[in-house]
Design a protein around this motif. Structure first.
Motif, PDB file in Angstrom:
ATOM      1  N   UNK A 129     -53.057 -16.388  27.425  1.00 45.28           N
ATOM      2  CA  UNK A 129     -53.561 -15.707  28.855  1.00 45.28           C
ATOM      3  C   UNK A 129     -52.352 -14.766  29.212  1.00 45.28           C
ATOM      4  N   UNK A 130     -51.412 -14.678  29.295  1.00 49.58           N
ATOM      5  CA  UNK A 130     -50.404 -14.404  29.916  1.00 49.58           C
ATOM      6  C   UNK A 130     -49.992 -14.771  30.797  1.00 49.58           C
ATOM      7  N   UNK A 131     -50.053 -15.485  31.138  1.00 46.09           N
ATOM      8  CA  UNK A 131     -50.047 -16.232  32.403  1.00 46.09           C
ATOM      9  C   UNK A 131     -48.406 -16.977  33.071  1.00 46.09           C
ATOM     10  N   UNK A 132     -47.168 -15.986  32.873  1.00 46.52           N
ATOM     11  CA  UNK A 132     -45.808 -16.498  32.504  1.00 46.52           C
ATOM     12  C   UNK A 132     -45.878 -16.521  34.001  1.00 46.52           C
ATOM     13  N   UNK A 133     -46.085 -16.311  34.651  1.00 45.67           N
ATOM     14  CA  UNK A 133     -46.096 -16.544  36.327  1.00 45.67           C
ATOM     15  C   UNK A 133     -46.250 -17.472  36.398  1.00 45.67           C
ATOM     16  N   UNK A 134     -47.173 -18.302  36.017  1.00 46.56           N
ATOM     17  CA  UNK A 134     -47.909 -19.835  36.568  1.00 46.56           C
ATOM     18  C   UNK A 134     -46.956 -20.657  35.812  1.00 46.56           C
ATOM     19  N   UNK A 135     -45.952 -19.929  34.326  1.00 50.03           N
ATOM     20  CA  UNK A 135     -45.976 -20.834  32.848  1.00 50.03           C
ATOM     21  C   UNK A 135     -45.241 -22.553  33.922  1.00 50.03           C
ATOM     22  N   UNK A 136     -44.429 -22.788  35.337  1.00 52.56           N
ATOM     23  CA  UNK A 136     -43.793 -24.097  35.736  1.00 52.56           C
ATOM     24  C   UNK A 136     -44.828 -24.786  35.439  1.00 52.56           C
ATOM     25  N   UNK A 137     -45.779 -24.298  36.846  1.00 52.34           N
ATOM     26  CA  UNK A 137     -46.825 -25.020  36.841  1.00 52.34           C
ATOM     27  C   UNK A 137     -47.637 -25.599  35.798  1.00 52.34           C
ATOM     28  N   UNK A 138     -47.739 -24.790  35.036  1.00 49.11           N
ATOM     29  CA  UNK A 138     -48.465 -25.350  32.996  1.00 49.11           C
ATOM     30  C   UNK A 138     -47.810 -26.338  33.294  1.00 49.11           C
ATOM     31  N   UNK A 139     -46.493 -25.789  32.951  1.00 48.62           N
ATOM     32  CA  UNK A 139     -45.883 -27.197  32.010  1.00 48.62           C
ATOM     33  C   UNK A 139     -45.866 -28.608  32.388  1.00 48.62           C
ATOM     34  N   UNK A 140     -45.499 -28.332  34.067  1.00 49.53           N
ATOM     35  CA  UNK A 140     -45.788 -29.281  35.021  1.00 49.53           C
ATOM     36  C   UNK A 140     -46.951 -30.195  35.044  1.00 49.53           C
ATOM     37  N   UNK A 141     -48.258 -29.499  33.995  1.00 51.93           N
ATOM     38  CA  UNK A 141     -49.078 -30.523  34.193  1.00 51.93           C
ATOM     39  C   UNK A 141     -48.820 -31.234  32.782  1.00 51.93           C
ATOM     40  N   UNK A 142     -48.146 -29.966  32.011  1.00 48.96           N
ATOM     41  CA  UNK A 142     -47.796 -30.842  31.058  1.00 48.96           C
ATOM     42  C   UNK A 142     -47.466 -32.605  31.150  1.00 48.96           C
ATOM     43  N   UNK A 143     -46.202 -32.255  31.682  1.00 52.97           N
ATOM     44  CA  UNK A 143     -45.143 -33.477  31.717  1.00 52.97           C
ATOM     45  C   UNK A 143     -45.816 -34.630  32.379  1.00 52.97           C
ATOM     46  N   UNK A 145     -49.487 -34.531  32.011  1.00 57.74           N
ATOM     47  CA  UNK A 145     -49.820 -35.208  29.843  1.00 57.74           C
ATOM     48  C   UNK A 145     -48.999 -36.770  30.204  1.00 57.74           C
ATOM     49  N   UNK A 146     -47.832 -36.298  29.750  1.00 57.82           N
ATOM     50  CA  UNK A 146     -46.967 -36.726  28.644  1.00 57.82           C
ATOM     51  C   UNK A 146     -46.621 -37.959  29.653  1.00 57.82           C
ATOM     52  N   UNK A 147     -46.728 -38.453  30.913  1.00 56.68           N
ATOM     53  CA  UNK A 147     -46.133 -39.463  31.806  1.00 56.68           C
ATOM     54  C   UNK A 147     -47.253 -40.251  31.570  1.00 56.68           C
ATOM     55  N   UNK A 151     -47.262 -44.389  30.362  1.00 56.31           N
ATOM     56  CA  UNK A 151     -47.709 -44.889  31.355  1.00 56.31           C
ATOM     57  C   UNK A 151     -49.219 -46.153  29.991  1.00 56.31           C
ATOM     58  N   UNK A 152     -49.597 -45.466  29.905  1.00 54.70           N
ATOM     59  CA  UNK A 152     -51.210 -45.961  29.190  1.00 54.70           C
ATOM     60  C   UNK A 152     -51.072 -46.553  27.910  1.00 54.70           C
ATOM     61  N   UNK A 153     -50.267 -45.883  27.608  1.00 52.67           N
ATOM     62  CA  UNK A 153     -49.612 -46.944  26.030  1.00 52.67           C
ATOM     63  C   UNK A 153     -48.542 -48.072  26.277  1.00 52.67           C
TER      64      UNK A 153
END
Length: 202
Positions: A129-143, A145-147, A151-153
């Motif tokens: 989707x060519x959202x490189x300008x938002x990549x850090x925000x997107x990676x933050x969401x992924x981070x 979700x990992x957290x 915690x859930x596990x």
């Protein structure tokens, strides 16, 4: 509360237990195996019985081969203990799935599957989707979700450990009650055994 004759028959005749049967062949060192051989093997090699139990838990099949006691047919002096046994059996069947190793549980598989999906989605949003300008925000969401997954596990692992302890305590208490009821002539454990897989067992 497990019926070894039934376990031996299921290991020999039901494809679900093929790997367990192969373990039996390996420890006995022969291919032609009778039910009595499997039963003896279960007594001699506890890891074979554990493999059978683990297989059942993975497929949501109970290892408690004992039906509830009909309290209408027991003496008044036995009724209280019979009701306690029945209550224990219900609880044991309910929490039995938590005796499975957490690492082999479906919950952990689901958590990992969700994380792989989120990771794939992250790559999709950034690259396709060519959202490189938002990549850090997107990676933050992924981070995040990992957290959340971690915690859930951890919370689920704790639940497994607590239920496993409860299960062991209730299991031993129920065995003691059953032995006591049989000694007092209130029940005959043989009559309570579920001989084959049924709706009552699953």
């Amino acid at each position: 509360m497990i019926h070894l004759e039934r376990v031996a028959r299921e290991i020999k005749t039901i494809g679900l237990y093929d790997l367990v049967y192969q373990d039996v062949e390996k420890v006995l060192g022969k291919k032609s195996i009778e039910l009595i051989d499997i039963e003896q093997c279960l007594r001699t090699y506890p890891h074979i019985l554990e493999a059978y139990k683990q297989t059942n838990l993975e497929y949501n099949i109970s290892n408690i081969h004992l039906k509830n006691i009909d309290d209408k047919n027991v003496a008044f002096t036995c009724k209280e203990d019979v009701r306690r046994v029945n209550a224990n059996l219900s609880t044991l069947r309910e929490i039995e799935k938590y005796t499975l190793d957490f690492e082999q549980s479906s919950i952990l598989v689901i958590i990992m599957s969700i994380e792989f999906f989120v990771l794939f989605s992250v790559q999709y949003f950034i690259v396709l989707l060519n959202l490189k300008a938002w990549q850090w925000e997107i990676y933050g969401v992924f981070g995040l979700s990992v957290l959340w997954a971690w915690i859930y596990a951890k919370k689920e692992r704790k639940k497994f450990e607590q239920h496993a302890k409860t299960y062991e305590k209730l299991y031993n208490e129920t065995l003691h009650l059953l032995d006591d009821l049989e000694k007092r002539g209130c029940i005959d454990k043989k009559n309570l055994m579920i001989e084959q897989t049924s709706d009552e067992h699953i």
